[in-house]
Motif scaffolding. Sequence first.
Motif, PDB file in Angstrom:
ATOM      1  N   LYS A  18       0.864  -1.177   0.000  1.00 44.45           N
ATOM      2  CA  LYS A  18       0.000   0.000   0.000  1.00 44.45           C
ATOM      3  C   LYS A  18       0.900   1.226   0.000  1.00 44.45           C
ATOM      4  O   LYS A  18       1.515   1.572   1.010  1.00 44.45           O
ATOM      5  CB  LYS A  18      -0.918  -0.033   1.220  1.00 44.45           C
ATOM      6  N   GLU A  35       1.739   4.417   0.443  1.00 44.49           N
ATOM      7  CA  GLU A  35       1.585   5.734   1.063  1.00 44.49           C
ATOM      8  C   GLU A  35       2.817   6.614   0.870  1.00 44.49           C
ATOM      9  O   GLU A  35       2.753   7.819   1.104  1.00 44.49           O
ATOM     10  CB  GLU A  35       1.261   5.573   2.541  1.00 44.49           C
ATOM     11  N   PHE A  78       1.918   9.073   4.767  1.00 44.16           N
ATOM     12  CA  PHE A  78       0.495   9.009   5.112  1.00 44.16           C
ATOM     13  C   PHE A  78       0.067  10.110   6.063  1.00 44.16           C
ATOM     14  O   PHE A  78      -1.137  10.366   6.240  1.00 44.16           O
ATOM     15  CB  PHE A  78       0.194   7.659   5.770  1.00 44.16           C
ATOM     16  N   ARG A  97      -2.914  12.654   5.687  1.00 42.60           N
ATOM     17  CA  ARG A  97      -4.318  12.292   5.868  1.00 42.60           C
ATOM     18  C   ARG A  97      -4.849  12.736   7.230  1.00 42.60           C
ATOM     19  O   ARG A  97      -5.919  13.350   7.332  1.00 42.60           O
ATOM     20  CB  ARG A  97      -4.483  10.782   5.730  1.00 42.60           C
ATOM     21  N   GLN A 155      -6.228   8.772   9.131  1.00 38.86           N
ATOM     22  CA  GLN A 155      -5.330   7.649   8.835  1.00 38.86           C
ATOM     23  C   GLN A 155      -6.136   6.394   8.491  1.00 38.86           C
ATOM     24  O   GLN A 155      -5.687   5.548   7.707  1.00 38.86           O
ATOM     25  CB  GLN A 155      -4.406   7.344  10.021  1.00 38.86           C
ATOM     26  N   VAL A 189      -6.805   4.839   4.941  1.00 43.48           N
ATOM     27  CA  VAL A 189      -5.898   3.858   4.322  1.00 43.48           C
ATOM     28  C   VAL A 189      -6.545   2.471   4.354  1.00 43.48           C
ATOM     29  O   VAL A 189      -6.523   1.733   3.363  1.00 43.48           O
ATOM     30  CB  VAL A 189      -4.534   3.834   5.050  1.00 43.48           C
ATOM     31  N   ILE A 219       2.054  -1.826   4.506  1.00 49.52           N
ATOM     32  CA  ILE A 219       1.918  -0.399   4.209  1.00 49.52           C
ATOM     33  C   ILE A 219       3.296   0.242   4.152  1.00 49.52           C
ATOM     34  O   ILE A 219       4.034   0.250   5.144  1.00 49.52           O
ATOM     35  CB  ILE A 219       1.043   0.295   5.262  1.00 49.52           C
ATOM     36  N   SER A 270       4.875   3.316   4.414  1.00 43.46           N
ATOM     37  CA  SER A 270       4.270   4.518   4.992  1.00 43.46           C
ATOM     38  C   SER A 270       4.986   5.821   4.690  1.00 43.46           C
ATOM     39  O   SER A 270       4.423   6.889   4.904  1.00 43.46           O
ATOM     40  CB  SER A 270       4.166   4.358   6.514  1.00 43.46           C
TER      41      SER A 270
END
Length: 409
Positions: free
Chosen positions: A68, A70, A78, A81, A183, A186, A331, A333
């Motif tokens: 993922k 980010e 991230f 967010r 957050q 996500v 993730i 991040s």
Amino acid sequence: MKVAAGSLQYQSGLLGTVPDGGGGGGNVNEMSYLTRILSSKVYDVAIESPLDSAPKLSERLGVRVWLKREDLQPVFSFKLRGAYSMMAKLTGEQLAKGVICSSAGNHAQGVALSALKLGCNAVIAMPVTTPEIKWKTVERMGATVVLVGESYDETQSYAKQRAKEEGRIFIPPFDHPDVIAGQGTVGMEIVRQMPGPLHAIFVPVGGGGLIAGIAAYVKRVRPEVRVIGVEPFDANAMALSLYHGQRIVLDQVGGFADGVAVKAVGEEPFRLCKELVDGVVLVSRDAICASIKDMFEENRSILEPAGALAMAGAEAYCKYYGLKGESVVAITSGANMNFDRLGLVSQLADVGRWSEAVLATFVPEKWGNFIQFYKLVGPVNITEFRYRYDAHKEQALILYRQVINVASS
């Protein structure tokens, strides 16, 4: 309660400190967070980050690994967010008075960009030790940077005091429901992007805002999916808090993965995590570096140490439990890596993959001793020597890198 990080250590990959809730949901009112997440305005500034496959890592582990991304956000993290999720709910009067935060990195950039989007004044307090590249990046977004305090605690105290004096709104990095909800988007995206079976989502843990938000959403709509935190061995505040059943304070915290180097997790993130998450995996610095290398080999992207933390945890978990054929998400991040750290990461990456080991020995400082030492170990795949003389002890310290045959060692 102040404790040492080393007071809780278990094998890398083991799903340790499983909380009482055991990932089942407990008594937390998840619906309120579900509503906050679904109504969040983060997409005014953030992108829906892609969920990329990692074919090389998947082939090596025998599982389907998804990343993922980010690290592809406008501020390469991230954190944007959560900051915008909270700031977008401020009234016009509050925005007119301005906001303030304390951060040495990703949260600072998230607040600065959010303030630029919302048209409000932002003051970012950063420790005096913050690298110039970081605080100048924040300044370029229009925020006022104040370098104050030798430690983060001193910087935070300054920011909170100035918030009271000037009527500014303090934007916390993780300990606020609106930040957690931001957050949590996500997790919402992962569920939408990954409709098929999913074994687990691996989440880097610092203060706990990201994993709390993800768990609050995922456990409501896909309760069978495991939400697993990942921490470094020397920055394991969440694992220790879950183990003791209360928030603890680390007496010292390792700073290599600086994005997750916190002494205490947030009060609200801990409340959510002890009911919702499935446990915490611990990993070493070398394993983090190996995952940074993995990411580069997958798609030529460079993650910061905290950004690669979940990848390292996913790999350790899959190996420890012999997981095969399942799908897991890690993730990535953040990608705010200091360039001068790349040399260290490169050195430690092979150690983390168990292809090289960094060893050391002391020898008396006498003529001919070094050549004798080399004759002894030199033929055993030595790739590098470093020699340092200790005048006080009248002996030499020799550091050497040795290639390891993984199949036989």
